[in-house]
Design an enzyme around this catalytic site. Structure first.
Site, PDB file in Angstrom:
ATOM      1  N   GLN A  23      -3.738 -21.339  19.712  1.00  0.00           N
ATOM      2  CA  GLN A  23      -4.533 -20.357  18.950  1.00  0.00           C
ATOM      3  C   GLN A  23      -4.690 -19.059  19.735  1.00  0.00           C
ATOM      4  OE1 GLN A  23      -9.102 -21.510  19.291  1.00  0.00           O
ATOM      5  NE2 GLN A  23      -7.976 -23.244  18.505  1.00  0.00           N
ATOM      6  N   CYS A  24      -4.218 -19.029  21.001  1.00  0.00           N
ATOM      7  CA  CYS A  24      -4.223 -17.764  21.754  1.00  0.00           C
ATOM      8  C   CYS A  24      -3.131 -16.876  21.174  1.00  0.00           C
ATOM      9  CB  CYS A  24      -3.890 -18.001  23.221  1.00  0.00           C
ATOM     10  SG  CYS A  24      -5.080 -19.040  24.048  1.00  0.00           S
ATOM     11  N   THR A  57       3.264 -10.127  14.268  1.00  0.00           N
ATOM     12  CA  THR A  57       2.045 -10.614  13.628  1.00  0.00           C
ATOM     13  C   THR A  57       1.131  -9.423  13.333  1.00  0.00           C
ATOM     14  OG1 THR A  57       0.265 -12.241  13.843  1.00  0.00           O
ATOM     15  CG2 THR A  57       0.869 -11.117  15.864  1.00  0.00           C
ATOM     16  N   SER A  68       1.345  -7.645  -1.441  1.00  0.00           N
ATOM     17  CA  SER A  68       2.005  -8.739  -0.718  1.00  0.00           C
ATOM     18  C   SER A  68       1.151  -9.997  -0.649  1.00  0.00           C
ATOM     19  CB  SER A  68       2.450  -8.293   0.671  1.00  0.00           C
ATOM     20  OG  SER A  68       1.372  -8.243   1.567  1.00  0.00           O
ATOM     21  N   THR A  80       0.807  -1.224   0.000  1.00  0.00           N
ATOM     22  CA  THR A  80       0.000   0.000   0.000  1.00  0.00           C
ATOM     23  C   THR A  80       0.837   1.270   0.000  1.00  0.00           C
ATOM     24  OG1 THR A  80      -1.805  -1.096   1.138  1.00  0.00           O
ATOM     25  CG2 THR A  80      -1.713   1.271   1.378  1.00  0.00           C
TER      26      THR A  80
END
Ligand code: ASP
Length: 339
Positions: free
Chosen positions: A274-275, A160, A58, A12
């Site tokens: 998954q936390c 992340t 990306s 972007t």
């Protein structure tokens, strides 16, 4: 004067509005940068732009792009004090996770950044992100692949994307930032990883080849039949996004049987939580211990992005399956916290 190489892969930050939506356009970023007078301030280094052809959203990146980025850096390694990689935010955390495995002897800053709004827009966050990333790459000894966004620079393989709209779009839930940029820039060298070798004129690169991997997120009511289908060859590695500290259902013996059958067939099952925050500890609960007994390897506190990059790296370079499984839980480049 310091020298920084700016590698524009796309994203972007350098995109142009078109009737079809925002699009990467060659040369547009350099044009926008010419309008930023701050870049000619005496604090700024000399900047050389290397632009990818084609420049990419990306979402279109692959491991071939990671290899290209690493090769571009290695080819210019001796000439520059540091590198800034402009990158779309969608897969930036994957690239930032892969590069540290590919460049374990890195001894200069490689800072990935981008923006949520294009440089050409009045409210763009890209100008601040770009300037600070350039200053970090030019003026500080940071032997790391960092991801700078908003007000913090994170270790690449710990970062992340946490927001599709906020200007502080990234986080590093299990590792403190390596630097912060609020009213002043602060660097935390005690958090840097220890460099194995200190060559500053050459950078060995370990390429990564794409591998047959999958992720599978547990949820109450999931279909074991679907999992069985995922666990079929050519699959080599599965990242199991488990509950909490690495738990899965134990009343469903068929679920555990699928994991056991897959691991005895040589598929590497990595147990990641998954936390967003915290570490897998398979021995904490019976339901986690059973997953471990079935052959799942602990991914500790790795992000899913880091687990994918690490498995791709290991399957590319490690031929001994036992050694490969063992290395999954070891700290290779700062991607996980060892026990
Ligand atoms: N789709 C864009 C990309 O990842 C989003 C961004 O850069 O923020 O290239």
């Amino acid at each position: 004067m310091k020298h920084v190489c700016l590698i524009n892969t796309g994203g972007t930050i350098g995109m142009k509005p078109t009737p079809e939506g925002l699009k990467p356009v060659p040369g547009f970023l350099a044009e926008q940068m010419k309008r930023m007078q701050e870049l000619s301030d005496e604090q700024m280094p000399q900047i050389e732009i290397v632009e990818f052809d084609p420049i990419l959203d990306s979402a279109n990146m692959t491991p071939a792009t990671w290899n290209r980025i690493a090769d571009e850096i290695a080819a210019r390694y001796a000439q520059f004090d540091g590198f800034v990689v402009l990158h779309g935010t969608d897969t930036m955390a994957y690239t930032a996770s892969a590069l540290p495995f590919m460049m374990p002897q890195l001894n200069k800053p490689v800072i990935l950044t981008g923006s949520q709004l294009p440089l050409g827009q009045v409210r763009s966050d890209g100008r601040e992100n770009l300037k600070t990333a350039i200053l970090l790459a030019a003026n500080y000894w940071i032997p790391e692949v960092g991801l700078f966004f908003g007000e913090a620079m994170y270790r690449g393989c710990r970062a992340t994307k946490v927001s599709a709209s906020r200007l502080d779009a990234f986080d590093s839930p299990n590792a403190l930032p390596l630097a912060t940029a609020e009213t002043s820039i602060e660097i935390f060298p005690d958090r840097f990883r220890k460099v194995v070798e200190s060559a500053t004129d050459r950078l060995p690169v370990a390429p990564i080849a794409p591998q047959e991997l999958a992720t599978f997120r547990l949820f109450p009511g999931m279909s074991v039949e679907v999992l069985r289908n995922v666990l079929r060859r050519p699959l080599k590695g599965l990242i199991l996004e488990s509950y909490g500290v690495g738990n899965g259902p134990s009343h469903d013996r068929d679920f555990l049987e699928q994991i056991r059958a897959a691991t005895s067939d040589g598929i590497v099952v990595v147990n990641c939580t998954q936390c967003r925050h915290g570490c897998v500890l398979q021995s904490a609960y019976e339901v986690g211990q059973l997953l471990s007994d079935a052959g799942a390897v602990s991914g500790r506190d790795m992000t899913i992005e880091a687990a994918i990059a690490k498995l791709m790296y290991l399957f590319t370079h490690e031929s001994d399956p036992n050694r490969l499984r063992q290395r999954v839980s070891e700290n290779l480049v700062g991607e996980l916290t060892p026990p």
